[in-house]
Motif scaffolding. Structure first.
Motif, PDB file in Angstrom:
ATOM      1  N   LYS A   1      64.684  12.273   9.688  1.00 41.48           N
ATOM      2  CA  LYS A   1      65.369  10.984   9.566  1.00 41.48           C
ATOM      3  C   LYS A   1      64.857  10.178   8.378  1.00 41.48           C
ATOM      4  O   LYS A   1      65.569   9.350   7.831  1.00 41.48           O
ATOM      5  CB  LYS A   1      65.182  10.155  10.843  1.00 41.48           C
ATOM      6  CG  LYS A   1      65.966  10.691  12.020  1.00 41.48           C
ATOM      7  CD  LYS A   1      65.780   9.816  13.227  1.00 41.48           C
ATOM      8  CE  LYS A   1      66.554  10.347  14.418  1.00 41.48           C
ATOM      9  NZ  LYS A   1      66.363   9.525  15.608  1.00 41.48           N
ATOM     10  N   PHE A   2      63.588  10.384   8.009  1.00 41.53           N
ATOM     11  CA  PHE A   2      62.969   9.549   6.977  1.00 41.53           C
ATOM     12  C   PHE A   2      62.495  10.323   5.750  1.00 41.53           C
ATOM     13  O   PHE A   2      61.920   9.746   4.837  1.00 41.53           O
ATOM     14  CB  PHE A   2      61.788   8.788   7.587  1.00 41.53           C
ATOM     15  CG  PHE A   2      62.201   7.915   8.728  1.00 41.53           C
ATOM     16  CD1 PHE A   2      62.843   6.707   8.510  1.00 41.53           C
ATOM     17  CD2 PHE A   2      62.004   8.314  10.046  1.00 41.53           C
ATOM     18  CE1 PHE A   2      63.249   5.905   9.558  1.00 41.53           C
ATOM     19  CE2 PHE A   2      62.404   7.515  11.109  1.00 41.53           C
ATOM     20  CZ  PHE A   2      63.032   6.313  10.864  1.00 41.53           C
ATOM     21  N   ASN A   3      62.671  11.647   5.742  1.00 45.03           N
ATOM     22  CA  ASN A   3      62.216  12.479   4.624  1.00 45.03           C
ATOM     23  C   ASN A   3      63.261  13.537   4.313  1.00 45.03           C
ATOM     24  O   ASN A   3      63.925  14.042   5.205  1.00 45.03           O
ATOM     25  CB  ASN A   3      60.908  13.203   4.989  1.00 45.03           C
ATOM     26  CG  ASN A   3      59.782  12.246   5.237  1.00 45.03           C
ATOM     27  OD1 ASN A   3      59.149  11.790   4.316  1.00 45.03           O
ATOM     28  ND2 ASN A   3      59.535  11.943   6.504  1.00 45.03           N
TER      29      ASN A   3
END
Length: 177
Positions: A167-169
């Protein structure tokens, strides 16, 4: 010395962030999670990482020997640790900022404590369930009590990371890019 040729084989079920530094011939098994800012260098020989391992931020794994560095299944390499051990068995924990020299081989269910520096003068194989701790790198044998709970907790940790890291990388695929 000839330049290091990059060849990455990343299992489709592995989660490897784009921001990971990989060099050399590296194979990453199913379910293994590699956080951003981790470093894996196969300088002299290849590195084969088993399934279900967690390699956290700032962890450094280096193979300086010509032989294949084999890392078993379900190992945890915590933030800022450095491992040059030619073999690592299954279900081991290398704690934060611990350093393991290339003369030490780790069997299974071992714990290298936080900030511990392990530099044997000659090649050594750790017995199963060995715990190394403290500034003097003292050793003791763990009874194995709580092993099932430890592995359940690690599986939950991996499950959470598999869900949250993408979700973040950005993730890396196994084509050497």
């Amino acid at each position: 010395m000839p330049p290091i040729r990059d060849k990455f084989t990343i299992h489709s079920k592995a989660v490897v962030c784009q921001d990971v530094e990989l060099k050399g011939d590296i194979t990453i098994g199913a379910g293994t999670i590699v956080h951003p800012k981790a470093t894996i260098f196969a300088i002299a020989g290849p590195i084969v990482i088993g399934s279900g391992c967690i390699i956290e931020e700032g962890a450094i794994i280096v193979n300086r020997r010509k032989e294949v560095m084999r890392i078993g299944d379900d190992n945890l390499f915590e933030i800022g640790c450095r491992v040059e051990s030619p073999t690592v068995g299954n279900c081991n924990t290398v704690c934060t900022r611990a350093r393991v020299h290339h003369t030490l081989r780790i069997s299974s269910y071992c714990v290298i404590g936080a900030g511990v520096l392990v530099v044997p003068t000659e090649d050594e194989m750790l017995d199963e369930y060995t715990v190394i701790y403290g500034p003097a790198a003292e050793r003791r044998i763990w009874s194995g009590r709580g092993k099932v709970q430890e592995m359940d907790l690690r599986r939950k940790h991996a499950e959470y990371l598999r869900e949250m890291l993408p979700k973040f990388n950005r993730l890396r695929r196994g084509d050497g890019t």
